[in-house]
Scaffold this motif. Structure first.
Motif, mmCIF file in Angstrom:
data_model
loop_
_atom_site.group_PDB
_atom_site.id
_atom_site.type_symbol
_atom_site.label_atom_id
_atom_site.label_comp_id
_atom_site.label_asym_id
_atom_site.label_seq_id
_atom_site.Cartn_x
_atom_site.Cartn_y
_atom_site.Cartn_z
ATOM 1 N N THR A 15 0.838 -1.195 0.000
ATOM 2 C CA THR A 15 0.000 0.000 0.000
ATOM 3 C C THR A 15 0.876 1.249 0.000
ATOM 4 O OG1 THR A 15 -1.693 -1.179 1.261
ATOM 5 C CG2 THR A 15 -1.843 1.231 1.206
ATOM 6 N N GLY A 16 0.620 2.148 -0.930
ATOM 7 C CA GLY A 16 1.353 3.404 -1.005
ATOM 8 C C GLY A 16 2.637 3.350 -1.810
ATOM 9 N N LEU A 17 3.023 2.166 -2.283
ATOM 10 C CA LEU A 17 4.252 2.069 -3.070
ATOM 11 C C LEU A 17 4.029 2.623 -4.475
ATOM 12 C CD1 LEU A 17 5.732 -1.444 -2.170
ATOM 13 C CD2 LEU A 17 6.317 0.785 -1.218
ATOM 14 N N SER A 18 5.054 3.251 -5.010
ATOM 15 C CA SER A 18 4.997 3.798 -6.366
ATOM 16 C C SER A 18 5.158 2.676 -7.379
ATOM 17 C CB SER A 18 6.104 4.827 -6.570
ATOM 18 O OG SER A 18 7.365 4.181 -6.544
ATOM 19 N N PRO A 19 4.785 2.927 -8.643
ATOM 20 C CA PRO A 19 4.994 1.911 -9.682
ATOM 21 C C PRO A 19 6.451 1.468 -9.791
ATOM 22 C CG PRO A 19 3.476 3.581 -10.477
ATOM 23 C CD PRO A 19 3.995 4.074 -9.151
ATOM 24 N N SER A 20 7.389 2.409 -9.690
ATOM 25 C CA SER A 20 8.801 2.026 -9.814
ATOM 26 C C SER A 20 9.232 1.137 -8.657
ATOM 27 C CB SER A 20 9.677 3.274 -9.888
ATOM 28 O OG SER A 20 9.524 4.069 -8.712
ATOM 29 N N GLU A 21 8.717 1.428 -7.457
ATOM 30 C CA GLU A 21 9.067 0.596 -6.304
ATOM 31 C C GLU A 21 8.497 -0.814 -6.454
ATOM 32 O OE1 GLU A 21 9.374 3.681 -2.565
ATOM 33 O OE2 GLU A 21 7.386 3.339 -3.469
ATOM 34 N N LEU A 22 7.264 -0.916 -6.960
ATOM 35 C CA LEU A 22 6.661 -2.232 -7.164
ATOM 36 C C LEU A 22 7.407 -3.016 -8.241
ATOM 37 C CD1 LEU A 22 2.886 -1.254 -6.960
ATOM 38 C CD2 LEU A 22 4.054 -2.869 -5.451
ATOM 39 N N CYS A 23 7.800 -2.340 -9.309
ATOM 40 C CA CYS A 23 8.560 -3.014 -10.373
ATOM 41 C C CYS A 23 9.894 -3.534 -9.838
ATOM 42 C CB CYS A 23 8.788 -2.067 -11.542
ATOM 43 S SG CYS A 23 7.302 -1.745 -12.523
ATOM 44 N N GLU B 208 -2.579 -1.702 -11.032
ATOM 45 C CA GLU B 208 -2.396 -2.651 -12.113
ATOM 46 C C GLU B 208 -1.185 -3.546 -11.857
ATOM 47 O OE1 GLU B 208 -2.143 -0.310 -15.637
ATOM 48 O OE2 GLU B 208 -4.318 -0.287 -15.944
ATOM 49 N N LEU B 209 -0.128 -2.984 -11.310
ATOM 50 C CA LEU B 209 1.079 -3.765 -11.033
ATOM 51 C C LEU B 209 0.839 -4.786 -9.925
ATOM 52 C CD1 LEU B 209 3.698 -0.914 -11.360
ATOM 53 C CD2 LEU B 209 3.531 -2.943 -12.824
ATOM 54 N N VAL B 210 0.135 -4.381 -8.876
ATOM 55 C CA VAL B 210 -0.202 -5.332 -7.811
ATOM 56 C C VAL B 210 -0.994 -6.498 -8.386
ATOM 57 C CG1 VAL B 210 -1.596 -5.664 -5.726
ATOM 58 C CG2 VAL B 210 -0.086 -3.686 -5.913
ATOM 59 N N ASN B 211 -1.933 -6.191 -9.291
ATOM 60 C CA ASN B 211 -2.738 -7.232 -9.902
ATOM 61 C C ASN B 211 -1.876 -8.164 -10.758
ATOM 62 O OD1 ASN B 211 -5.602 -8.114 -10.249
ATOM 63 N ND2 ASN B 211 -5.128 -7.808 -12.411
ATOM 64 N N LYS B 212 -0.932 -7.614 -11.510
ATOM 65 C CA LYS B 212 -0.038 -8.435 -12.334
ATOM 66 C C LYS B 212 0.851 -9.326 -11.475
ATOM 67 C CE LYS B 212 0.278 -5.341 -16.345
ATOM 68 N NZ LYS B 212 1.172 -4.460 -17.135
#
Length: 496
Positions: free
Chosen positions: A336-344, A361-365
């Motif tokens: 929760t609260g993480l940016s797309p770059s952090e999730l990648c 979308e990234l969490v879902n992927k």
């Protein structure tokens, strides 16, 4: 070449029969009984004994040896006996010119041979259809592990799909699967009808493709000179009916998605989609648990099935799993609260190369890649990111999540359901967000649908919705690991 010679020989027999006044393709055959009905009640007949029961049977020839041949219909098999000096000459002329796969009608008396096989002593014989090509010769070998290995052309799975009629004729297991499929659909309708759902029909050609994130097939209506789409889902039309006061409805529908073909995907497929006014996600979860458990009992005699060597228990209640919590467990930290770059970056540590501009979308992927394949037993996956759920109501306690579920079994998405979004202003904003994605090149993003928004502005009551993939459900309940094994005529690439 050998097949061409066989065909030529059969045509010669056909012409010989025609020249003798025999019609090899008569218009009808009267008085036929099912083989099963004749076999029943004959157990008391002793070996070598002839009964006084007369029978009139018809079926396809599956074996031929001298004075004996076997015929089969959809319910059973029986042996026919015909001897030259015991029947009229015209009857024996037909008998002599019969081949495997011909369809015949025969009358006579029932008896048991000295070896104890129930048979029909032929007195009258009709050729009902001369087959110009033979059936495949089925050869099987029992292996040490108990499995059966096939040594015929129907072991070629592609041929089974291209010539399904041959597969059904010579493969009992294929017939059983499709009998189970249509029993399932019958039981499903009966169950819903008893719950006072009404079966409805909605259009298959849509001016706007909607109801799911999918690329459509495009067609054109000449008289109206307009582009149309084969439906990717019936959802938006069914919810219009809820607006219209039809409170419990379902449709068993064919839908079409212009996507790849695999063991889990066919571009044309069957869904159950239903909607219940004054319900929500929780009500639909209970409904789908009850329905699938019931269907499994009817097909398998218990709440268990086997798929890909895994035993599945459909005992209620099914497990529940929140997407974000499952992803956090895999990544080892809060998302929760993480940016797309952090999730990648976190995904990369787990071997996933992802790109994206939206955290949801990234969490879902990440969930689909790392968690979904491990979900073997029926599991309700809850609280999807709102960004991937444009038609679902916002979760009352999680502003960035949808009040939604997907039912996962053996890594397959089997069902999707949610509390339906009935706020027309929120829905408009969601469509606008989807349109921005379309302009950015996302062909699967949901288009704007002004007519559906107009319907929402007239008032959609709180509603729960459900979609179930029938093909996948049949796979899971019958143990078929390819979707092509449960669709009679799956789409195939042209042989050329």
């Amino acid at each position: 070449m050998a097949e061409d010679n066989l065909r030529k020989a059969r045509i010669e027999k056909l012409e010989e029969l025609r020249s003798a006044g025999v019609d090899p393709y008569p218009i009808k055959f009267s008085g036929r009984q099912e083989i099963k009905s004749v076999l029943e009640g004959m157990d008391a007949l002793a070996a070598g004994q002839e009964s006084d029961q007369e029978a009139c049977l018809a079926g396809r020839i599956t074996a031929k040896r001298g004075n004996f041949l076997d015929i089969s219909d959809s319910g059973g098999k029986i042996q026919l006996y015909c001897k030259k000096d015991q029947v009229p000459a015209d009857v024996y002329r037909i008998w002599e010119n019969l081949d495997l796969s011909d369809i015949v009608g025969a009358s006579g008396t029932v008896f048991k041979t000295r070896s104890g096989e129930l048979s029909l002593k032929v007195t009258q014989l009709s050729l009902l259809c001369k087959a110009l090509r033979p059936l495949p010769v089925v050869k099987e070998q029992q292996m040490p592990d108990g499995t059966v290995k096939r040594y015929d052309q129907l072991a070629d799975v592609e041929l089974r799909y291209r010539q399904r009629y041959l597969d059904l004729l010579v493969t009992p297991e294929s017939r059983r699967v499709f009998q189970q499929r249509f029993l399932l659909m019958k039981e499903m309708r009966n169950w819903l009808d008893e719950k006072e759902f009404i079966e409805v029909e909605t259009p298959m050609m849509h001016p706007i493709h909607g109801g799911a994130a999918a690329e459509p097939f495009v067609t054109h209506h000449n008289a109206l000179d307009m582009q149309l789409f084969l439906r990717v889902a019936p959802e938006l039309y069914l919810k219009r009916l809820i607006v219209g006061g039809m409170e419990k409805i379902y449709e068993v529908n064919r839908s079409f998605r212009n996507e790849g073909i695999s063991t889990r995907h066919n571009p044309e497929y069957t869904m159950l989609e239903l909607y219940q006014a004054f319900s929500d996600r929780e009500g639909i979860i209970c409904l789908v648990e009850d329905l699938i458990s019931h269907l499994c009992r009817r097909l398998n005699g218990s709440v268990e099935s086997e798929y890909a060597e895994k035993k599945i228990s459909w005992e209620k209640p099914f497990r529940r799993l929140v997407i974000s919590e499952a992803v956090e467990e895999k990544l080892g930290r809060k998302v929760t609260g993480l940016s797309p770059s952090e999730l990648c970056a976190l995904a990369k540590e787990k071997g996933l190369e992802l790109e994206g501009k939206d955290s949801g979308e990234l969490v879902n992927k990440i969930f689909e890649e790392l968690v979904q394949p491990e979900l073997i037993q029926p599991t309700f996956v809850l609280d999807h990111p709102l960004v991937v759920s444009p038609l679902a109501k916002r979760h009352p306690e999680k502003d960035d999540c949808a009040h939604r579920f997907e039912l996962m079994v053996c890594g397959l998405e089997l069902a999707n359901g949610f509390s339906e979004l009935n706020d027309p202003l929120d829905q408009r904003q969601r469509f606008e967000s989807q349109m921005r994605k379309r302009r950015g090149g996302d062909a699967e993003a949901h288009p704007m649908d002004e007519d559906y928004l107009l319907a929402l502005e007239h008032g959609l009551p709180p509603t729960g919705g459900l979609g179930v993939g029938i093909d996948r459900l049949v796979m899971l309940l019958t143990g078929c690991t390819s979707i092509r094994d449960v669709i009679l005529f799956p789409l195939m690439r042209p042989k050329d």
